[in-house]
Design an enzyme around this catalytic site. Structure first.
Site, mmCIF file in Angstrom:
data_model
loop_
_atom_site.group_PDB
_atom_site.id
_atom_site.type_symbol
_atom_site.label_atom_id
_atom_site.label_comp_id
_atom_site.label_asym_id
_atom_site.label_seq_id
_atom_site.Cartn_x
_atom_site.Cartn_y
_atom_site.Cartn_z
ATOM 1 N N GLU A 238 45.623 -5.198 25.044
ATOM 2 C CA GLU A 238 45.778 -4.755 23.753
ATOM 3 C C GLU A 238 45.935 -3.295 23.666
ATOM 4 O O GLU A 238 45.512 -2.381 24.423
ATOM 5 C CB GLU A 238 44.573 -4.994 22.973
ATOM 6 C CG GLU A 238 44.143 -6.318 22.786
ATOM 7 C CD GLU A 238 43.010 -6.736 21.931
ATOM 8 O OE1 GLU A 238 42.653 -7.605 21.644
ATOM 9 O OE2 GLU A 238 42.585 -5.639 21.213
ATOM 10 N N CYS B 108 45.828 3.874 21.599
ATOM 11 C CA CYS B 108 44.587 3.870 22.308
ATOM 12 C C CYS B 108 45.123 2.728 23.588
ATOM 13 O O CYS B 108 45.640 1.732 23.116
ATOM 14 C CB CYS B 108 44.012 3.059 21.383
ATOM 15 S SG CYS B 108 42.458 2.377 22.353
ATOM 16 N N CYS C 279 36.720 -6.698 30.587
ATOM 17 C CA CYS C 279 35.563 -5.547 30.833
ATOM 18 C C CYS C 279 34.192 -6.173 31.417
ATOM 19 O O CYS C 279 33.911 -7.305 31.066
ATOM 20 C CB CYS C 279 35.283 -4.874 29.382
ATOM 21 S SG CYS C 279 34.276 -3.207 29.871
ATOM 22 N N CYS D 252 28.601 -4.767 26.893
ATOM 23 C CA CYS D 252 28.100 -4.117 25.709
ATOM 24 C C CYS D 252 28.135 -5.421 24.643
ATOM 25 O O CYS D 252 29.082 -6.163 24.651
ATOM 26 C CB CYS D 252 28.971 -2.696 25.348
ATOM 27 S SG CYS D 252 29.109 -1.536 26.373
ATOM 28 N N CYS E 282 30.447 -5.566 21.810
ATOM 29 C CA CYS E 282 31.853 -5.244 21.972
ATOM 30 C C CYS E 282 32.659 -6.713 22.171
ATOM 31 O O CYS E 282 31.958 -7.448 23.142
ATOM 32 C CB CYS E 282 32.145 -4.375 22.945
ATOM 33 S SG CYS E 282 33.814 -3.962 23.512
ATOM 34 N N CYS F 20 37.961 -3.317 19.810
ATOM 35 C CA CYS F 20 38.483 -3.641 21.160
ATOM 36 C C CYS F 20 38.426 -5.175 21.478
ATOM 37 O O CYS F 20 37.369 -5.737 21.569
ATOM 38 C CB CYS F 20 37.362 -2.979 22.315
ATOM 39 S SG CYS F 20 37.005 -1.316 21.637
HETATM 40 N N1 SAH Z 1 34.527 1.338 27.850
HETATM 41 C C1 SAH Z 1 34.901 2.516 27.295
HETATM 42 C C2 SAH Z 1 35.967 2.646 26.441
HETATM 43 C C3 SAH Z 1 36.371 1.444 25.712
HETATM 44 S S1 SAH Z 1 35.566 1.155 23.918
HETATM 45 C C4 SAH Z 1 33.725 3.037 26.727
HETATM 46 O O1 SAH Z 1 32.722 2.228 26.395
HETATM 47 O O2 SAH Z 1 33.571 4.021 25.841
HETATM 48 C C5 SAH Z 1 35.831 2.448 23.070
HETATM 49 C C6 SAH Z 1 34.628 2.660 21.925
HETATM 50 O O3 SAH Z 1 34.762 1.543 20.822
HETATM 51 C C7 SAH Z 1 33.445 2.829 22.603
HETATM 52 O O4 SAH Z 1 32.624 3.674 22.067
HETATM 53 C C8 SAH Z 1 32.966 1.563 22.268
HETATM 54 O O5 SAH Z 1 31.482 1.483 22.528
HETATM 55 C C9 SAH Z 1 33.297 1.027 20.846
HETATM 56 N N2 SAH Z 1 33.274 -0.035 20.230
HETATM 57 C C10 SAH Z 1 33.431 -1.508 21.017
HETATM 58 N N3 SAH Z 1 33.232 -2.333 20.245
HETATM 59 C C11 SAH Z 1 33.125 -1.683 19.023
HETATM 60 C C12 SAH Z 1 32.896 -2.479 17.604
HETATM 61 N N4 SAH Z 1 32.920 -3.870 17.406
HETATM 62 N N5 SAH Z 1 32.737 -1.433 16.415
HETATM 63 C C13 SAH Z 1 32.903 -0.300 16.860
HETATM 64 N N6 SAH Z 1 33.102 0.506 17.775
HETATM 65 C C14 SAH Z 1 32.922 -0.515 18.995
#
Ligand code: SAH
Length: 368
Positions: free
Chosen positions: A113, A126, A133, A137, A140, A358
């Site tokens: 994406e 982006c 990944c 988390c 995510c 994401c």
């Molecule tokens: N792996 C990297 C970059 C990708 S995510 C990182 O963790 O920073 C980019 C941002 O979006 C990160 O801060 C991540 O925690 C956040 N993110 C992921 N899922 C999300 C969601 N459902 N709602 C809001 N932010 C989210």
């Protein structure tokens, strides 16, 4: 969802070039590498520069487009090489036209994406750095299907050149790049570095490092490494919780790199590069959004060249979290700014109607 315009499903022919493993891919090569690759053809060196220009500055996706090369040369190149530029599998546009989300095929086994956002301060892209990944988390969507592989520098670059070409056709340009798509960029360090350096080259987009922001879940040793690279990219750190107890619960990476170490690495990055580090903090209703949490967060960051970007949770179907009410987000913000003097903003939600969180688009259409 009614406002969205999904593209028709791609026909199998559209992806054949990615399966043409007989021919060498030249997308991503520098002019020097191109010259080496072309050496059996006995071409003058300036041809390599010309081709690089077509690949990166003009976004050519096939040799036929390279009109300042003779027809004969174009067909020799096409017989021997392939250009693995990005190819749209699916695209969704938000109703307000500000956000476009693309599922891009980058190779036979990789589709990721890429999101284009039109802010008042410019166009921002982006990009993803991995297929899937591995960080896991809890909030995510990227983590849901696990990890497949790292993207190469060329595959990350292909996402940018795709957007560059799109904007160029509309007489616009790309202003900023956020390395915040699918994947953990600091777990794919060498390729991500090579991507940023290539982007900065005069033969590519001459893109300013200051226009790039890399976001990490906090891979501490590689934050120190990045700080020493002497490239002034902006760093964003996904903190999301002010204590180890809570952060470990929502971000398993915290068991390896706990809060204090992450924040110390962020401080080092700010001190070394003189760039203000951004701490991202997802607001999860009832989990990390209390005033006490804001107090603890402020205490962690006090005295640092740092700002906080609050991100109200962007709904993911498979995840149990909810975003706090707007007033709660506002109160959290005020605690940071007014009570503690910490620079902070709430991220404006963009593209919620195109599943811009994401990994969500890819998940709907599970393909490699
Ligand atoms: N792996 C990297 C970059 C990708 S995510 C990182 O963790 O920073 C980019 C941002 O979006 C990160 O801060 C991540 O925690 C956040 N993110 C992921 N899922 C999300 C969601 N459902 N709602 C809001 N932010 C989210």
């Amino acid at each position: 969802m009614e406002n969205l315009k999904p593209l028709p499903e791609p026909s199998p022919q559209r992806t054949t070039r990615f399966n043409d493993t007989m021919k060498k891919n030249i997308f991503g090569l520098s002019p020097t590498e191109l010259a080496d690759t072309f050496s059996p053809l006995n071409l003058p060196p300036f041809r390599a520069k010309q081709v690089a220009k077509w690949l990166y500055q003009k976004g050519a996706t096939d040799f036929a487009a390279m009109t300042d090369l003779s027809k004969e040369l174009r067909s020799v190149l096409a017989d021997n090489f392939v250009i693995n530029a990005a190819e749209v599998v699916r695209e969704l546009h938000s109703a307000d036209g500000a956000t476009s989300k693309f599922l891009l095929r980058l190779s036979a086994d990789a589709a990721v994406e890429t999101v284009l956002m039109r802010h008042d301060y410019g166009n921002s892209l982006c990009v993803s750095t991995q297929v899937g990944c591995a960080m896991g988390c809890r909030f995510c969507a990227s983590a849901l299907n696990g990890f497949a592989r790292n993207l190469t520098a060329a595959e990350i670059l292909a996402q940018v050149i795709f957007a560059h070409r799109l904007l160029q056709a509309a007489k616009q340009k790309l202003d900023t790049i956020v390395v915040m798509g699918m994947g953990e960029p600091l777990m794919n360090y060498d390729n991500v570095l090579k991507f940023m350096r290539t982007l900065h080259e005069a033969y590519a987009l001459n893109f300013s490092y200051r226009g790039i922001t890399l976001s990490t879940s906090g891979i501490v040793p590689n934050i120190y490494r990045l700080a020493k690279e002497n490239i002034p990219v902006n760093l964003a750190i996904s903190l999301h919780a002010p204590t180890d107890e809570l952060r470990s619960e929502i971000m398993p990476v915290n068991r390896k790199f706990p809060v204090a170490e992450v924040v110390a690495a962020g401080k080092y990055y700010g001190d070394t590069t003189k760039r203000r580090v951004t701490y991202e903090y997802i607001l999860l209703g009832g989990i990390n959004d209390s005033e006490r949490d804001a107090d603890k967060l402020a205490k962690l960051l006090k005295g640092q060249l740092a700002g906080v970007n609050l991100i109200p949770f962007n709904g993911v179907n498979e995840r149990e979290f909810v975003a706090p009410a707007a007033a709660k987000c506002e109160a959290f913000l005020k605690t940071l700014t007014d009570k503690h003097g910490i620079a902070a903003t709430v991220r404006r939600e963009m593209g919620a109607d195109v599943n811009a969180a994401c990994g969500q688009l890819r998940r709907q259409q599970i393909i490699p």
